[in-house]
Design a protein around this motif. Structure first.
Motif, PDB file in Angstrom:
ATOM      1  N   ASN A  99      72.562 -22.390 -15.794  1.00  0.00           N
ATOM      2  CA  ASN A  99      71.523 -21.485 -15.286  1.00  0.00           C
ATOM      3  C   ASN A  99      70.399 -22.227 -14.561  1.00  0.00           C
ATOM      4  O   ASN A  99      69.209 -21.952 -14.766  1.00  0.00           O
ATOM      5  CB  ASN A  99      70.938 -20.647 -16.426  1.00  0.00           C
ATOM      6  N   VAL A 100      70.776 -23.149 -13.708  1.00  0.00           N
ATOM      7  CA  VAL A 100      69.808 -23.920 -12.935  1.00  0.00           C
ATOM      8  C   VAL A 100      69.098 -23.017 -11.927  1.00  0.00           C
ATOM      9  O   VAL A 100      69.731 -22.272 -11.188  1.00  0.00           O
ATOM     10  CB  VAL A 100      70.507 -25.099 -12.225  1.00  0.00           C
ATOM     11  N   ASN A 101      67.763 -23.077 -11.929  1.00  0.00           N
ATOM     12  CA  ASN A 101      66.953 -22.243 -11.038  1.00  0.00           C
ATOM     13  C   ASN A 101      66.670 -22.902  -9.692  1.00  0.00           C
ATOM     14  O   ASN A 101      66.549 -22.219  -8.672  1.00  0.00           O
ATOM     15  CB  ASN A 101      65.612 -21.905 -11.690  1.00  0.00           C
ATOM     16  N   LEU A 102      66.525 -24.224  -9.708  1.00  0.00           N
ATOM     17  CA  LEU A 102      66.112 -24.941  -8.499  1.00  0.00           C
ATOM     18  C   LEU A 102      67.162 -25.969  -8.098  1.00  0.00           C
ATOM     19  O   LEU A 102      67.608 -26.763  -8.925  1.00  0.00           O
ATOM     20  CB  LEU A 102      64.767 -25.631  -8.721  1.00  0.00           C
ATOM     21  N   VAL A 103      67.531 -25.955  -6.821  1.00  0.00           N
ATOM     22  CA  VAL A 103      68.479 -26.919  -6.261  1.00  0.00           C
ATOM     23  C   VAL A 103      67.770 -27.704  -5.174  1.00  0.00           C
ATOM     24  O   VAL A 103      67.253 -27.127  -4.214  1.00  0.00           O
ATOM     25  CB  VAL A 103      69.718 -26.211  -5.669  1.00  0.00           C
ATOM     26  N   MET A 108      76.292 -20.812  -7.301  1.00  0.00           N
ATOM     27  CA  MET A 108      74.980 -20.629  -7.912  1.00  0.00           C
ATOM     28  C   MET A 108      74.253 -19.395  -7.405  1.00  0.00           C
ATOM     29  O   MET A 108      73.067 -19.209  -7.662  1.00  0.00           O
ATOM     30  CB  MET A 108      74.134 -21.882  -7.669  1.00  0.00           C
ATOM     31  N   LYS A 109      74.960 -18.522  -6.715  1.00  0.00           N
ATOM     32  CA  LYS A 109      74.320 -17.394  -6.031  1.00  0.00           C
ATOM     33  C   LYS A 109      73.601 -16.425  -6.965  1.00  0.00           C
ATOM     34  O   LYS A 109      72.653 -15.750  -6.553  1.00  0.00           O
ATOM     35  CB  LYS A 109      75.350 -16.633  -5.200  1.00  0.00           C
ATOM     36  N   ASP A 110      74.016 -16.355  -8.227  1.00  0.00           N
ATOM     37  CA  ASP A 110      73.414 -15.390  -9.139  1.00  0.00           C
ATOM     38  C   ASP A 110      72.369 -15.990 -10.080  1.00  0.00           C
ATOM     39  O   ASP A 110      71.776 -15.263 -10.890  1.00  0.00           O
ATOM     40  CB  ASP A 110      74.507 -14.721  -9.984  1.00  0.00           C
ATOM     41  N   VAL A 111      72.135 -17.293  -9.985  1.00  0.00           N
ATOM     42  CA  VAL A 111      71.203 -17.938 -10.916  1.00  0.00           C
ATOM     43  C   VAL A 111      70.047 -18.667 -10.231  1.00  0.00           C
ATOM     44  O   VAL A 111      68.962 -18.799 -10.809  1.00  0.00           O
ATOM     45  CB  VAL A 111      71.939 -18.928 -11.852  1.00  0.00           C
ATOM     46  N   PHE A 151      72.807 -14.861  -2.200  1.00  0.00           N
ATOM     47  CA  PHE A 151      71.895 -15.342  -3.238  1.00  0.00           C
ATOM     48  C   PHE A 151      70.922 -14.222  -3.606  1.00  0.00           C
ATOM     49  O   PHE A 151      69.931 -13.993  -2.910  1.00  0.00           O
ATOM     50  CB  PHE A 151      71.178 -16.605  -2.764  1.00  0.00           C
ATOM     51  N   THR A 152      71.216 -13.566  -4.705  1.00  0.00           N
ATOM     52  CA  THR A 152      70.527 -12.321  -5.052  1.00  0.00           C
ATOM     53  C   THR A 152      69.147 -12.516  -5.661  1.00  0.00           C
ATOM     54  O   THR A 152      68.381 -11.561  -5.784  1.00  0.00           O
ATOM     55  CB  THR A 152      71.388 -11.522  -6.046  1.00  0.00           C
ATOM     56  N   ARG A 153      68.819 -13.754  -6.058  1.00  0.00           N
ATOM     57  CA  ARG A 153      67.537 -13.996  -6.742  1.00  0.00           C
ATOM     58  C   ARG A 153      66.639 -14.965  -5.966  1.00  0.00           C
ATOM     59  O   ARG A 153      65.608 -15.391  -6.477  1.00  0.00           O
ATOM     60  CB  ARG A 153      67.792 -14.558  -8.142  1.00  0.00           C
ATOM     61  N   ILE A 154      66.981 -15.287  -4.767  1.00  0.00           N
ATOM     62  CA  ILE A 154      66.281 -16.344  -4.036  1.00  0.00           C
ATOM     63  C   ILE A 154      64.846 -15.944  -3.718  1.00  0.00           C
ATOM     64  O   ILE A 154      64.571 -14.821  -3.293  1.00  0.00           O
ATOM     65  CB  ILE A 154      67.052 -16.700  -2.737  1.00  0.00           C
ATOM     66  N   THR A 155      63.910 -16.858  -3.969  1.00  0.00           N
ATOM     67  CA  THR A 155      62.508 -16.619  -3.626  1.00  0.00           C
ATOM     68  C   THR A 155      61.970 -17.656  -2.655  1.00  0.00           C
ATOM     69  O   THR A 155      60.987 -17.406  -1.954  1.00  0.00           O
ATOM     70  CB  THR A 155      61.619 -16.630  -4.887  1.00  0.00           C
ATOM     71  N   LEU A 156      62.608 -18.833  -2.616  1.00  0.00           N
ATOM     72  CA  LEU A 156      62.126 -19.903  -1.740  1.00  0.00           C
ATOM     73  C   LEU A 156      63.304 -20.624  -1.107  1.00  0.00           C
ATOM     74  O   LEU A 156      64.259 -20.999  -1.791  1.00  0.00           O
ATOM     75  CB  LEU A 156      61.269 -20.899  -2.526  1.00  0.00           C
ATOM     76  N   VAL A 157      63.225 -20.827   0.210  1.00  0.00           N
ATOM     77  CA  VAL A 157      64.193 -21.642   0.940  1.00  0.00           C
ATOM     78  C   VAL A 157      63.419 -22.637   1.787  1.00  0.00           C
ATOM     79  O   VAL A 157      62.567 -22.249   2.594  1.00  0.00           O
ATOM     80  CB  VAL A 157      65.114 -20.790   1.837  1.00  0.00           C
ATOM     81  N   GLU A 166      72.858 -12.698   8.701  1.00  0.00           N
ATOM     82  CA  GLU A 166      72.947 -12.366   7.278  1.00  0.00           C
ATOM     83  C   GLU A 166      71.758 -12.896   6.474  1.00  0.00           C
ATOM     84  O   GLU A 166      71.494 -12.429   5.356  1.00  0.00           O
ATOM     85  CB  GLU A 166      74.246 -12.930   6.692  1.00  0.00           C
ATOM     86  N   PHE A 167      71.038 -13.841   7.032  1.00  0.00           N
ATOM     87  CA  PHE A 167      69.859 -14.403   6.370  1.00  0.00           C
ATOM     88  C   PHE A 167      68.841 -13.308   6.052  1.00  0.00           C
ATOM     89  O   PHE A 167      68.101 -13.382   5.067  1.00  0.00           O
ATOM     90  CB  PHE A 167      69.228 -15.465   7.278  1.00  0.00           C
ATOM     91  N   GLY A 168      68.821 -12.277   6.878  1.00  0.00           N
ATOM     92  CA  GLY A 168      67.874 -11.184   6.699  1.00  0.00           C
ATOM     93  C   GLY A 168      68.118 -10.344   5.459  1.00  0.00           C
ATOM     94  O   GLY A 168      67.287  -9.504   5.106  1.00  0.00           O
ATOM     95  N   LEU A 169      69.243 -10.560   4.786  1.00  0.00           N
ATOM     96  CA  LEU A 169      69.559  -9.811   3.578  1.00  0.00           C
ATOM     97  C   LEU A 169      68.867 -10.377   2.340  1.00  0.00           C
ATOM     98  O   LEU A 169      68.956  -9.801   1.261  1.00  0.00           O
ATOM     99  CB  LEU A 169      71.073  -9.787   3.355  1.00  0.00           C
ATOM    100  N   LEU A 170      68.182 -11.496   2.486  1.00  0.00           N
ATOM    101  CA  LEU A 170      67.520 -12.149   1.347  1.00  0.00           C
ATOM    102  C   LEU A 170      66.178 -11.470   1.069  1.00  0.00           C
ATOM    103  O   LEU A 170      65.108 -12.060   1.250  1.00  0.00           O
ATOM    104  CB  LEU A 170      67.334 -13.643   1.635  1.00  0.00           C
TER     105      LEU A 170
END
Length: 233
Positions: free
Chosen positions: A55-59, A76-79, A100-106, A119-123
């Motif tokens: 359950n790693v949050n940050l990569v 890791m798309k769901d974590v 990536f359903t939980r992404i907050t920062l890229v 597809e980036f706009g789906l985040l």
């Protein structure tokens, strides 16, 4: 050492035997997968699979030699909520990023990007995007679909203009910080001043003549007021 706990043979992924990927214990404890400055051109899928199980949050794979996001990252798309691939050689972002359903920062700063996939706009959960120090000549339209975006950092590119219309930056109702320093912007549209949600605007280092440097030095409030005063009535 670093390979303990992974479901693959214990092996270094770079020449230096002392430089190994984090083991499961470290990932479980920190919720981070951080592998920087290893000159990596690719990353084995099992590394991401193990990180997902913990359950790693940050990569963070900044300061390597990656040319795209590794396919294994999809595990890791769901974590994962934060992805940092700054200071690589990335010229292509694969469409799978949209999953990536939980992404907050890229953070994709300091790469070779000139576009992003639609597809980036789906985040829709993203709050912060850093695409500084790339090769963008315009802000990709997919960014204007990121309705939750609060921070957009795009300094040191080759951006020529600012789309502040309702289909551009005007659609980002939560955008509070906009950094467009050191680009090729020749004109600042007055309607940018209508985006009252913006509290931090940095546009120095561009070739436009107005607003003048004296106005820019006074800060965001002065810039926005200047622009609003020049909106045609």
């Amino acid at each position: 050492m670093g390979g303990d706990g992974l479901n693959s043979p214990r092996r270094p992924l770079v020449e230096d035997e002392d430089s190994l990927f984090p083991d499961r214990y470290k990932m479980r404890k920190t919720r981070c997968l951080t592998v920087t400055m290893k000159q990596l051109g690719d990353v084995p899928a099992e590394i991401f699979e193990a990180a997902a199980e913990e359950n790693v949050n940050l990569v963070d794979f900044s300061r390597n030699r990656l040319t795209t996001l590794p396919l294994g990252l999809l595990a890791m798309k769901d974590v994962t909520s934060e992805i940092i691939f700054a200071n690589n050689l990335i010229s292509y972002v694969p469409p799978f990023i949209s999953q990536f359903t939980r992404i907050t920062l890229v953070n994709l700063s300091c790469n070779n990007l000139s576009t992003l996939p639609q597809e980036f706009g789906l985040l829709v959960t993203m709050r912060e995007l850093n695409i500084s120090n790339n090769r963008f000549e315009y802000l990709p339209s997919c960014i204007f679909e990121l309705k939750g975006l609060e921070i957009l950092l795009a300094r040191d590119n080759h951006i020529k203009g600012i789309d502040a219309t309702i289909n551009g930056l005007g659609s980002l109702k939560r955008l509070a910080t906009l950094d467009l320093r050191n680009n090729d912007i020749e004109q600042v549209p007055p309607i940018l001043g209508n985006l009252t949600n913006i509290t931090t605007l940095d546009i120095v280092g561009n070739p436009f003549k107005l607003p003048r440097h004296q106005t820019l030095e006074k800060g965001t409030e002065a810039i926005m007021s200047y622009l609003r005063d020049r909106i045609p009535t």
